[in-house]
Scaffold this motif. Sequence first.
Motif, PDB file in Angstrom:
ATOM      1  N   PHE A 173      -7.330  -2.347   3.033  1.00  0.00           N
ATOM      2  CA  PHE A 173      -6.924  -1.121   2.519  1.00  0.00           C
ATOM      3  C   PHE A 173      -7.354   0.178   3.424  1.00  0.00           C
ATOM      4  O   PHE A 173      -6.658   1.019   4.057  1.00  0.00           O
ATOM      5  CB  PHE A 173      -7.085  -0.713   1.219  1.00  0.00           C
ATOM      6  CG  PHE A 173      -6.496   0.488   0.711  1.00  0.00           C
ATOM      7  CD1 PHE A 173      -5.340   0.600   0.719  1.00  0.00           C
ATOM      8  CD2 PHE A 173      -7.625   1.713   0.256  1.00  0.00           C
ATOM      9  CE1 PHE A 173      -4.707   2.191   0.163  1.00  0.00           C
ATOM     10  CE2 PHE A 173      -6.991   2.659  -0.198  1.00  0.00           C
ATOM     11  CZ  PHE A 173      -5.622   3.012  -0.255  1.00  0.00           C
TER      12      PHE A 173
ATOM     13  N   ALA B 191      -0.266  -4.360   3.144  1.00  0.00           N
ATOM     14  CA  ALA B 191       0.448  -3.543   4.098  1.00  0.00           C
ATOM     15  C   ALA B 191       1.836  -3.785   4.239  1.00  0.00           C
ATOM     16  O   ALA B 191       2.127  -4.970   4.333  1.00  0.00           O
ATOM     17  CB  ALA B 191      -0.235  -3.389   5.279  1.00  0.00           C
TER      18      ALA B 191
ATOM     19  N   PRO C 193      -2.952  -5.815  -3.362  1.00  0.00           N
ATOM     20  CA  PRO C 193      -1.736  -5.444  -2.656  1.00  0.00           C
ATOM     21  C   PRO C 193      -1.805  -5.310  -1.303  1.00  0.00           C
ATOM     22  O   PRO C 193      -3.058  -6.144  -0.625  1.00  0.00           O
ATOM     23  CB  PRO C 193      -1.954  -3.681  -2.926  1.00  0.00           C
ATOM     24  CG  PRO C 193      -3.361  -3.656  -3.089  1.00  0.00           C
ATOM     25  CD  PRO C 193      -3.654  -4.867  -3.836  1.00  0.00           C
TER      26      PRO C 193
ATOM     27  N   PHE D 138       0.884  -1.154   0.207  1.00  0.00           N
ATOM     28  CA  PHE D 138      -0.048  -0.134  -0.068  1.00  0.00           C
ATOM     29  C   PHE D 138       0.816   1.248  -0.159  1.00  0.00           C
ATOM     30  O   PHE D 138       0.533   2.108  -0.636  1.00  0.00           O
ATOM     31  CB  PHE D 138      -1.178   0.017   1.355  1.00  0.00           C
ATOM     32  CG  PHE D 138      -2.012  -0.891   1.280  1.00  0.00           C
ATOM     33  CD1 PHE D 138      -2.686  -1.750   0.225  1.00  0.00           C
ATOM     34  CD2 PHE D 138      -2.251  -1.653   2.747  1.00  0.00           C
ATOM     35  CE1 PHE D 138      -3.586  -2.638   0.125  1.00  0.00           C
ATOM     36  CE2 PHE D 138      -3.456  -2.349   2.871  1.00  0.00           C
ATOM     37  CZ  PHE D 138      -3.885  -2.975   1.528  1.00  0.00           C
ATOM     38  N   GLU D 139       2.139   1.109   0.612  1.00  0.00           N
ATOM     39  CA  GLU D 139       2.909   2.324   1.043  1.00  0.00           C
ATOM     40  C   GLU D 139       3.757   2.749  -0.513  1.00  0.00           C
ATOM     41  O   GLU D 139       4.001   3.853  -0.442  1.00  0.00           O
ATOM     42  CB  GLU D 139       3.870   2.063   2.133  1.00  0.00           C
ATOM     43  CG  GLU D 139       3.332   1.895   3.477  1.00  0.00           C
ATOM     44  CD  GLU D 139       3.013   0.724   3.770  1.00  0.00           C
ATOM     45  OE1 GLU D 139       2.358  -0.208   2.811  1.00  0.00           O
ATOM     46  OE2 GLU D 139       2.538   0.394   4.757  1.00  0.00           O
TER      47      GLU D 139
ATOM     48  N   GLY E  30      -2.320  -9.293   0.034  1.00  0.00           N
ATOM     49  CA  GLY E  30      -3.344  -8.560   0.716  1.00  0.00           C
ATOM     50  C   GLY E  30      -4.742  -9.371   0.752  1.00  0.00           C
ATOM     51  O   GLY E  30      -4.762 -10.346  -0.039  1.00  0.00           O
TER      52      GLY E  30
ATOM     53  N   TRP F 267      -5.813   0.119   6.843  1.00  0.00           N
ATOM     54  CA  TRP F 267      -4.415   0.822   6.867  1.00  0.00           C
ATOM     55  C   TRP F 267      -4.674   2.239   6.729  1.00  0.00           C
ATOM     56  O   TRP F 267      -4.113   3.001   7.313  1.00  0.00           O
ATOM     57  CB  TRP F 267      -3.666   0.230   5.548  1.00  0.00           C
ATOM     58  CG  TRP F 267      -2.352   0.857   5.122  1.00  0.00           C
ATOM     59  CD1 TRP F 267      -1.314   0.571   5.823  1.00  0.00           C
ATOM     60  CD2 TRP F 267      -2.396   1.763   4.179  1.00  0.00           C
ATOM     61  NE1 TRP F 267      -0.431   1.415   5.444  1.00  0.00           N
ATOM     62  CE2 TRP F 267      -0.670   2.149   4.270  1.00  0.00           C
ATOM     63  CE3 TRP F 267      -3.065   2.278   3.103  1.00  0.00           C
ATOM     64  CZ2 TRP F 267      -0.266   3.042   3.278  1.00  0.00           C
ATOM     65  CZ3 TRP F 267      -2.503   3.409   2.392  1.00  0.00           C
ATOM     66  CH2 TRP F 267      -1.056   3.621   2.502  1.00  0.00           C
TER      67      TRP F 267
ATOM     68  N   MET G  67      -7.081   1.903  -8.117  1.00  0.00           N
ATOM     69  CA  MET G  67      -6.526   1.994  -6.899  1.00  0.00           C
ATOM     70  C   MET G  67      -5.429   3.200  -6.756  1.00  0.00           C
ATOM     71  O   MET G  67      -5.396   3.975  -5.780  1.00  0.00           O
ATOM     72  CB  MET G  67      -5.669   0.534  -6.523  1.00  0.00           C
ATOM     73  CG  MET G  67      -5.185   0.692  -5.282  1.00  0.00           C
ATOM     74  SD  MET G  67      -6.552   0.860  -3.988  1.00  0.00           S
ATOM     75  CE  MET G  67      -6.109  -0.224  -2.426  1.00  0.00           C
TER      76      MET G  67
ATOM     77  N   ARG H 268      -5.707   6.447  -4.505  1.00  0.00           N
ATOM     78  CA  ARG H 268      -4.528   6.947  -3.426  1.00  0.00           C
ATOM     79  C   ARG H 268      -4.080   8.192  -3.837  1.00  0.00           C
ATOM     80  O   ARG H 268      -3.791   9.139  -2.883  1.00  0.00           O
ATOM     81  CB  ARG H 268      -3.466   5.857  -3.623  1.00  0.00           C
ATOM     82  CG  ARG H 268      -2.460   6.132  -2.729  1.00  0.00           C
ATOM     83  CD  ARG H 268      -2.775   5.655  -1.512  1.00  0.00           C
ATOM     84  NE  ARG H 268      -1.974   6.126  -0.323  1.00  0.00           N
ATOM     85  CZ  ARG H 268      -2.028   6.727   0.802  1.00  0.00           C
ATOM     86  NH1 ARG H 268      -3.077   7.261   1.022  1.00  0.00           N
ATOM     87  NH2 ARG H 268      -1.042   7.167   1.675  1.00  0.00           N
TER      88      ARG H 268
ATOM     89  N   LEU I  22       2.082   2.590  -3.413  1.00  0.00           N
ATOM     90  CA  LEU I  22       1.319   3.316  -4.362  1.00  0.00           C
ATOM     91  C   LEU I  22       1.494   4.422  -5.245  1.00  0.00           C
ATOM     92  O   LEU I  22       1.388   4.632  -6.294  1.00  0.00           O
ATOM     93  CB  LEU I  22      -0.309   3.278  -4.061  1.00  0.00           C
ATOM     94  CG  LEU I  22      -0.889   1.644  -3.564  1.00  0.00           C
ATOM     95  CD1 LEU I  22      -2.251   2.005  -2.809  1.00  0.00           C
ATOM     96  CD2 LEU I  22      -1.209   1.021  -5.002  1.00  0.00           C
TER      97      LEU I  22
END
Length: 254
Positions: free
Chosen positions: A240, A161, A159, A134-135, A186, A243, A195, A199, A137
């Motif tokens: 997601f 975390a 995806p 996620f970090e 994920g 997170w 996505m 983001r 994206l």
Amino acid sequence: MKIVVIGGTGRIGSKVVNKLREHGHEAVAAAPNTGVNTITGEGLAEVLKGASVVVDVSDSPAWDDASVLKFFETSTRNLLSNEAAARVGHHVALSVVGTDRLSESGYFRGKIAQEKLIRESSIPYTIVHATQFFEFLKGLADWQMADGKVHLPPVLFQPMAADDVASGVARVAVSPPANGIVEICGPEQFRLDEMVRRRLAQLKDPREVVTDPNARYSGAKVSERTLLPGSNARLGETRFETWLAQSGAQRPAA
Ligand SMILES: NC(=O)c1ccc[n+]([C@@H]2O[C@H](COP(=O)([O-])OP(=O)(O)OC[C@H]3O[C@@H](n4cnc5c(N)ncnc54)[C@H](OP(=O)(O)O)[C@@H]3O)[C@@H](O)[C@H]2O)c1
């Protein structure tokens, strides 16, 4: 158990070190700024003394094709030869779900070369294949820029975390070597273009995301399921939205 984490100061590495320490292991963060450099060999023999397991979660500092290939080949060769001398019993490396299907990408050719060296070495190993973090994206958007816009194909991905990546890697590090690949991912599937658009909007990043079925992913052609893991993948628990609600996830640096 002494476990050396190469790249132990990085996004995933620092979390792996903490998780291993929480479980009572002697986890050592190894990176250039702790005096260990897998490219020059500086500090490598010393840090590996008495280590049972080496976890490699390092990444190339430069992402052009030639630099990535050179980094993963040189670093992995140096690591494996020093591990053999130190009689390390398990080499764990973090790579990416679908790597073997992405050989048109310079970055993934580097990861393919890394994995080949590991498979061909005498050290028992486990290669952990994780999906996109996620970090990452926003980094993905940076990767996919062309003509001032983000171009992405509407393919599926799953995806996860970074915290779940680190838990998955730490669990593998204290388990017997699989001598193969373990996939982690994920709990939910998304479309890549949707996505990243979502983001960037959360981050108030004004870049337009163009849905383009012909857009390549990191230079490689992908189809609907290229980036998805297989049915035996271990699922991380963080959704997601969970997170996102956690502190820090809204920051543009993520
Ligand atoms: N991004 C994704 O979505 C994704 C998905 C699946 C798998 N992965 C894989 O995850 C791995 C780790 O990613 P990350 O985001 O945690 O990386 P990162 O935050 O960029 O950290 C990289 C680490 O490597 C270290 N390093 C760089 N050069 C080194 C050298 N010569 N010797 C020893 N250590 C060195 C860095 O140390 P310094 O800080 O001191 O330079 C840092 O600790 C990568 O191999 C990547 O392929 C990524």
